[in-house]
Design a protein around this motif. Structure first.
Motif, PDB file in Angstrom:
ATOM      1  N   ALA A 286      59.898  99.533 -35.554  1.00 51.15           N
ATOM      2  CA  ALA A 286      60.469  98.181 -35.581  1.00 51.15           C
ATOM      3  C   ALA A 286      61.297  97.884 -34.327  1.00 51.15           C
ATOM      4  O   ALA A 286      61.546  96.718 -34.016  1.00 51.15           O
ATOM      5  CB  ALA A 286      61.333  97.994 -36.822  1.00 51.15           C
ATOM      6  N   ARG A 287      61.703  98.917 -33.613  1.00 51.72           N
ATOM      7  CA  ARG A 287      62.491  98.743 -32.387  1.00 51.72           C
ATOM      8  C   ARG A 287      61.636  98.777 -31.127  1.00 51.72           C
ATOM      9  O   ARG A 287      62.158  98.700 -30.018  1.00 51.72           O
ATOM     10  CB  ARG A 287      63.563  99.827 -32.306  1.00 51.72           C
ATOM     11  N   PHE A 288      60.329  98.897 -31.273  1.00 53.51           N
ATOM     12  CA  PHE A 288      59.419  99.046 -30.142  1.00 53.51           C
ATOM     13  C   PHE A 288      59.035  97.667 -29.621  1.00 53.51           C
ATOM     14  O   PHE A 288      58.447  96.850 -30.319  1.00 53.51           O
ATOM     15  CB  PHE A 288      58.180  99.809 -30.599  1.00 53.51           C
ATOM     16  N   ALA A 289      59.367  97.405 -28.366  1.00 59.02           N
ATOM     17  CA  ALA A 289      59.133  96.079 -27.790  1.00 59.02           C
ATOM     18  C   ALA A 289      57.645  95.817 -27.579  1.00 59.02           C
ATOM     19  O   ALA A 289      56.892  96.716 -27.214  1.00 59.02           O
ATOM     20  CB  ALA A 289      59.871  95.952 -26.461  1.00 59.02           C
ATOM     21  N   ASN A 290      57.228  94.581 -27.796  1.00 60.81           N
ATOM     22  CA  ASN A 290      55.870  94.159 -27.456  1.00 60.81           C
ATOM     23  C   ASN A 290      55.723  94.028 -25.943  1.00 60.81           C
ATOM     24  O   ASN A 290      56.704  93.845 -25.212  1.00 60.81           O
ATOM     25  CB  ASN A 290      55.551  92.794 -28.064  1.00 60.81           C
ATOM     26  N   ILE A 291      54.486  94.112 -25.473  1.00 61.22           N
ATOM     27  CA  ILE A 291      54.175  93.787 -24.083  1.00 61.22           C
ATOM     28  C   ILE A 291      53.739  92.326 -24.037  1.00 61.22           C
ATOM     29  O   ILE A 291      52.961  91.864 -24.870  1.00 61.22           O
ATOM     30  CB  ILE A 291      53.048  94.672 -23.528  1.00 61.22           C
ATOM     31  N   TYR A 292      54.248  91.610 -23.039  1.00 58.74           N
ATOM     32  CA  TYR A 292      53.907  90.201 -22.859  1.00 58.74           C
ATOM     33  C   TYR A 292      53.191  90.010 -21.532  1.00 58.74           C
ATOM     34  O   TYR A 292      53.276  90.848 -20.630  1.00 58.74           O
ATOM     35  CB  TYR A 292      55.179  89.338 -22.903  1.00 58.74           C
ATOM     36  N   THR A 293      52.475  88.896 -21.418  1.00 63.04           N
ATOM     37  CA  THR A 293      51.835  88.524 -20.166  1.00 63.04           C
ATOM     38  C   THR A 293      51.935  87.019 -19.979  1.00 63.04           C
ATOM     39  O   THR A 293      52.145  86.272 -20.951  1.00 63.04           O
ATOM     40  CB  THR A 293      50.360  88.974 -20.147  1.00 63.04           C
ATOM     41  N   TRP A 294      51.803  86.577 -18.735  1.00 73.17           N
ATOM     42  CA  TRP A 294      51.850  85.155 -18.441  1.00 73.17           C
ATOM     43  C   TRP A 294      50.454  84.574 -18.590  1.00 73.17           C
ATOM     44  O   TRP A 294      49.505  85.022 -17.939  1.00 73.17           O
ATOM     45  CB  TRP A 294      52.377  84.920 -17.032  1.00 73.17           C
ATOM     46  N   THR A 304      50.454  90.627 -25.469  1.00 76.88           N
ATOM     47  CA  THR A 304      49.191  91.218 -25.057  1.00 76.88           C
ATOM     48  C   THR A 304      49.078  92.632 -25.601  1.00 76.88           C
ATOM     49  O   THR A 304      50.072  93.231 -26.044  1.00 76.88           O
ATOM     50  CB  THR A 304      49.057  91.213 -23.521  1.00 76.88           C
ATOM     51  N   GLU A 305      47.877  93.157 -25.578  1.00 76.82           N
ATOM     52  CA  GLU A 305      47.633  94.498 -26.110  1.00 76.82           C
ATOM     53  C   GLU A 305      48.124  95.572 -25.139  1.00 76.82           C
ATOM     54  O   GLU A 305      48.178  95.359 -23.922  1.00 76.82           O
ATOM     55  CB  GLU A 305      46.138  94.696 -26.375  1.00 76.82           C
ATOM     56  N   GLN A 433      56.326  93.641 -19.529  1.00 81.01           N
ATOM     57  CA  GLN A 433      55.454  92.579 -19.072  1.00 81.01           C
ATOM     58  C   GLN A 433      54.376  93.138 -18.158  1.00 81.01           C
ATOM     59  O   GLN A 433      54.662  93.882 -17.224  1.00 81.01           O
ATOM     60  CB  GLN A 433      56.240  91.509 -18.319  1.00 81.01           C
ATOM     61  N   MET A 434      53.129  92.767 -18.413  1.00 79.69           N
ATOM     62  CA  MET A 434      52.003  93.235 -17.608  1.00 79.69           C
ATOM     63  C   MET A 434      51.022  92.086 -17.394  1.00 79.69           C
ATOM     64  O   MET A 434      51.025  91.103 -18.130  1.00 79.69           O
ATOM     65  CB  MET A 434      51.289  94.407 -18.297  1.00 79.69           C
ATOM     66  N   GLY A 435      50.193  92.240 -16.364  1.00 82.04           N
ATOM     67  CA  GLY A 435      49.114  91.288 -16.165  1.00 82.04           C
ATOM     68  C   GLY A 435      49.512  89.973 -15.538  1.00 82.04           C
ATOM     69  O   GLY A 435      48.811  88.976 -15.669  1.00 82.04           O
ATOM     70  N   GLY A 436      50.626  89.950 -14.857  1.00 81.64           N
ATOM     71  CA  GLY A 436      51.021  88.727 -14.173  1.00 81.64           C
ATOM     72  C   GLY A 436      52.277  88.100 -14.729  1.00 81.64           C
ATOM     73  O   GLY A 436      52.637  88.300 -15.895  1.00 81.64           O
ATOM     74  N   SER A 437      52.952  87.333 -13.880  1.00 80.76           N
ATOM     75  CA  SER A 437      54.206  86.674 -14.251  1.00 80.76           C
ATOM     76  C   SER A 437      54.159  85.208 -13.845  1.00 80.76           C
ATOM     77  O   SER A 437      53.270  84.772 -13.099  1.00 80.76           O
ATOM     78  CB  SER A 437      55.393  87.346 -13.553  1.00 80.76           C
TER      79      SER A 437
END
Length: 475
Positions: A286-294, A304-305, A433-437
């Protein structure tokens, strides 16, 4: 007669003692104790000191730093951020901003104990482990790596013409490498290996096709690497590579202990890094952050996965020394303070000062750091590479806002840290964050460096001019 002589001697000793101005030395037990430091408590760091201006920062400067990170979340540069700034062994700022998981605007809030994939911030930890074995005399910097990994003997190397690999019949034309890479080259990305994170050359393509980073374990990984040629002859180019995963294998083999177990026994437990590991327990999910992308189509962040080259479940046996750990701000801050302390924390010596000095100095000579791991760039003026760290050897040359000798690295999902010995500062910044900003997004390392050094009171500042935009290393 004898009695008279003894009596005379006793009287003489008493007179001398009475006339002497010297006081007897205090017993060893009365020697002043070393004052305890906040970091002696394994719970440290928890929060900033009550008045960070006592550490040499201005209140206005720290407020500007806080406002910049808050703005980065509002602007959707990142969904969430955790930052920790320390100076002189005390915490000046420790904050969480934005969202940890779920919808990037309304999801679960980021917390100071959120857990992050630190990817290549694993690399300096692996380097410290290998240097511990160096201190024990188990290997030397200029030893050939084949002394400890004979499977890497007789590697071939690509040939180039006009900057491109020579091909014949759809296959690369190979040559014998001039010699095996040294341990120094393995630790400084000058050994010539590929990685597979980018590049369309035959070597990086083979790394992807053979799923080197998805190997079952380190032994299988080494078998695959041994069958793939080098991109460059050892010592001739700086090329971001799989070499730190090879280092993890070397630690395991030289120490005679599973790599993860070695890290836990010799680094994580002594430093109190109890939430840094290759596996994420289910009760911490529950404390594990998601990865986001732009998302360019919607001009907004989205979840994002995870990339395929990492996994954190209990069945994972591939303990990647190049990018496999998860960690927290608390844990990486303790690791960073140990580095700033030249190898010690809370009375425990992890490595000697001489090892930190070797790691944080130029080990690549005149070679340049010309790649971010996925693409070439024109180089980074004033920067060199040590042993598993990049180093600002001449900050003014690249208009970088750091003290000379600052060393750093980062991770594929945007995590950063930097150690500034001149100003006795370290900074840890964690995002996912991965895959662009977003276009014109914050440059996390350089913007943090400029704001932090600007926040120092004039008498304490030791930094040059404004930052230059630079690419973040991948993985």
């Amino acid at each position: 007669m004898i009695g008279s002589r003894l009596l005379l001697a006793a009287v003489s000793f008493a007179v001398l003692a009475a006339c002497s101005d010297n006081k007897p030395a205090a017993p060893a037990a009365e020697t002043a104790a070393v004052a305890p430091k906040p970091s002696d408590d394994p719970a440290w760091p928890v929060a900033a000191v009550a008045d960070p201006t006592t550490l040499g920062f201005t209140a206005e400067g720290l407020a500007a730093l806080d406002a910049r990170f808050a703005k980065a979340v509002v602007d959707q540069d990142y969904a969430g951020i955790v930052t920790l700034l320390a100076k002189g062994g005390e915490v000046a700022q420790f904050n969480a901003y934005g969202v940890q998981s779920g919808d990037p605007k309304t999801g679960a809030p980021m917390t100071k104990d959120s857990i992050f994939r630190i990817y290549s911030m694993t690399k300096p930890i692996t380097g410290i482990a290998l240097m511990q074995l160096h201190e024990q005399g188990k290997w030397q910097l200029d030893d050939p790596v084949t002394k400890y990994a004979p499977e890497l003997a007789n590697l071939k190397v690509l040939t180039f013409k006009d900057g491109k690999p020579v091909m014949k019949g759809g296959k690369p034309v190979l040559a014998d490498s001039s010699r095996p890479a040294t341990m120094r080259e393995i630790m400084s990305h000058t050994a010539g290996f590929g990685y597979g994170l980018g590049g369309d050359d035959p070597v990086n393509t083979a790394f992807r096709d053979q799923k080197v980073l998805l190997s079952k374990n380190l032994d299988e990984m080494m078998t695959k690497i041994a069958g793939i040629p080098l991109i460059y002859d050892p010592g001739t180019r700086w090329s971001y590579s799989v070499s730190v995963d090879i280092q993890g294998y070397l630690v395991q083999k030289i120490a005679g202990q599973k790599f993860g177990d070695y890290l836990k026994a010799n680094i994580f437990t002594p430093l109190g890094m109890n939430e840094t590991a290759f596996i994420l327990p289910e009760d911490k999910a529950a404390r594990f952050a998601n990865i986001y992308t732009w998302d360019k189509a919607t001009n907004a962040l989205k979840v994002t996965e995870d990339p395929p080259f990492t996994r954190y479940d209990a069945a994972n046996e591939m303990e990647s020394g190049g990018g496999g750990l998860v960690s927290t701000a608390h844990d990486y801050a303790r690791f960073s303070q140990m580095l700033l302390n030249k190898g010690t924390l809370a009375g425990k010596t992890i490595v000697k000062p001489e090892s930190i000095a070797l790691m944080a100095q130029n080990q690549i000579g005149d070679l340049g750091i010309y790649s971010d791991g996925t693409a070439a760039n024109p180089g980074r003026p004033g920067q060199k590479f040590g042993l598993d760290f990049a180093v600002y050897t001449d900050p003014e040359a690249g208009q970088n806002p750091f003290g000379k000798g600052t060393f750093y690295w980062s991770g594929a999902a945007g995590t950063i840290f930097w150690i500034d010995p001149v100003n006795d500062i370290f900074f840890v910044g964690l995002v996912q964050q991965m895959g662009g900003s977003r276009p014109d997004a914050i440059n996390f390392r350089n913007d943090s460096g400029k704001l932090i050094l600007d926040a120092l009171k004039p008498a304490a500042a030791a930094a040059p001019a404004a930052p230059a935009k630079e690419l973040e290393p991948a993985h």
